[in-house]
Design a protein around this motif. Structure first.
Motif, PDB file in Angstrom:
ATOM      1  N   THR A 197       0.857  -1.181   0.000  1.00  0.00           N
ATOM      2  CA  THR A 197       0.000   0.000   0.000  1.00  0.00           C
ATOM      3  C   THR A 197       0.893   1.230   0.000  1.00  0.00           C
ATOM      4  N   VAL A 198       0.664   2.111  -0.964  1.00  0.00           N
ATOM      5  CA  VAL A 198       1.427   3.351  -1.061  1.00  0.00           C
ATOM      6  C   VAL A 198       0.490   4.497  -0.682  1.00  0.00           C
ATOM      7  N   ARG A 199       0.865   5.213   0.351  1.00  0.00           N
ATOM      8  CA  ARG A 199       0.078   6.361   0.813  1.00  0.00           C
ATOM      9  C   ARG A 199       0.642   7.611   0.149  1.00  0.00           C
ATOM     10  N   LEU A 200      -0.118   8.172  -0.789  1.00  0.00           N
ATOM     11  CA  LEU A 200       0.295   9.394  -1.477  1.00  0.00           C
ATOM     12  C   LEU A 200       0.026  10.575  -0.551  1.00  0.00           C
ATOM     13  N   VAL A 201       1.071  11.212  -0.073  1.00  0.00           N
ATOM     14  CA  VAL A 201       0.925  12.317   0.878  1.00  0.00           C
ATOM     15  C   VAL A 201       1.022  13.627   0.109  1.00  0.00           C
ATOM     16  N   ALA A 241       9.744   4.945  -9.918  1.00  0.00           N
ATOM     17  CA  ALA A 241       9.441   5.298 -11.311  1.00  0.00           C
ATOM     18  C   ALA A 241       8.117   4.674 -11.750  1.00  0.00           C
ATOM     19  N   PHE A 242       7.868   3.434 -11.354  1.00  0.00           N
ATOM     20  CA  PHE A 242       6.613   2.759 -11.691  1.00  0.00           C
ATOM     21  C   PHE A 242       5.416   3.493 -11.080  1.00  0.00           C
ATOM     22  N   VAL A 243       5.515   3.838  -9.804  1.00  0.00           N
ATOM     23  CA  VAL A 243       4.402   4.527  -9.131  1.00  0.00           C
ATOM     24  C   VAL A 243       4.196   5.920  -9.719  1.00  0.00           C
ATOM     25  N   GLN A 244       5.295   6.642 -10.001  1.00  0.00           N
ATOM     26  CA  GLN A 244       5.173   7.973 -10.598  1.00  0.00           C
ATOM     27  C   GLN A 244       4.484   7.920 -11.952  1.00  0.00           C
ATOM     28  N   LYS A 245       4.714   6.855 -12.703  1.00  0.00           N
ATOM     29  CA  LYS A 245       4.076   6.696 -14.003  1.00  0.00           C
ATOM     30  C   LYS A 245       2.616   6.248 -13.855  1.00  0.00           C
ATOM     31  N   TYR A 276       1.191  15.784  -8.471  1.00  0.00           N
ATOM     32  CA  TYR A 276       2.111  16.222  -7.429  1.00  0.00           C
ATOM     33  C   TYR A 276       3.514  15.675  -7.661  1.00  0.00           C
ATOM     34  N   LYS A 277       4.518  16.317  -7.089  1.00  0.00           N
ATOM     35  CA  LYS A 277       5.923  15.947  -7.301  1.00  0.00           C
ATOM     36  C   LYS A 277       6.432  15.011  -6.199  1.00  0.00           C
ATOM     37  N   TYR A 278       5.984  13.778  -6.211  1.00  0.00           N
ATOM     38  CA  TYR A 278       6.432  12.783  -5.241  1.00  0.00           C
ATOM     39  C   TYR A 278       7.848  12.342  -5.589  1.00  0.00           C
ATOM     40  N   GLU A 335       3.148  -0.868   4.323  1.00  0.00           N
ATOM     41  CA  GLU A 335       2.550   0.396   3.897  1.00  0.00           C
ATOM     42  C   GLU A 335       3.657   1.433   3.800  1.00  0.00           C
ATOM     43  N   LEU A 336       3.728   2.091   2.642  1.00  0.00           N
ATOM     44  CA  LEU A 336       4.747   3.099   2.374  1.00  0.00           C
ATOM     45  C   LEU A 336       4.111   4.465   2.183  1.00  0.00           C
ATOM     46  N   ALA A 337       4.782   5.496   2.656  1.00  0.00           N
ATOM     47  CA  ALA A 337       4.374   6.868   2.352  1.00  0.00           C
ATOM     48  C   ALA A 337       5.192   7.323   1.149  1.00  0.00           C
ATOM     49  N   PHE A 338       4.549   8.026   0.225  1.00  0.00           N
ATOM     50  CA  PHE A 338       5.224   8.571  -0.958  1.00  0.00           C
ATOM     51  C   PHE A 338       4.946  10.065  -0.950  1.00  0.00           C
TER      52      PHE A 338
END
Length: 126
Positions: A9-13, A40-44, A59-61, A106-109
């Protein structure tokens, strides 16, 4: 490369001050890939996600930090813990597994500059 796949789980902050974040679940994540490849995968992927408001898509994660790992204790912080940066912020040249990411982590991005500003003055706007 490892064939071990996990659910992450990626938490987009979007904002630490306003506690503005959205979780996105990724299934079948290869823990043998580097953190840089996963970023790079998540940013895309994020801009093409339906259901995410435009402020989250544009947003610029640039930084990932471990928030929680399965079967371990959680912090009381609502968005992301401000402690243990040296252990919990993922280094881009290591693999996800070597960085401590496991199934159901769970990761914060977030934007590192916003995180540093919030850490220097951790005040919530509401």
């Amino acid at each position: 490369m490892s064939t071990e796949s996990s659910t992450i789980t990626v938490r987009l902050v979007r904002s630490f001050e306003h506690r503005n974040f959205r979780p996105v679940v990724y299934h079948g994540v290869d823990l043998g890939q580097t953190v840089q490849q996963f970023i790079a995968f998540v940013q895309k992927d994020v801009p093409s996600r339906t259901g995410l408001p435009p402020p989250f898509k544009n947003y610029k994660y640039d930084t990932m930090k471990i928030i929680h790992q399965a079967h371990k204790s959680k912090t009381g912080e609502l968005v992301v813990s401000l402690e243990d940066d040296d252990k919990l912020i993922l280094k881009e040249d290591s693999t996800l597994k070597a960085a401590g990411v496991a199934n159901e982590t769970e990761l914060a991005f977030f934007c590192e500059e916003d995180y540093r500003n919030y850490k220097a003055n951790p005040v919530s706007a509401w």
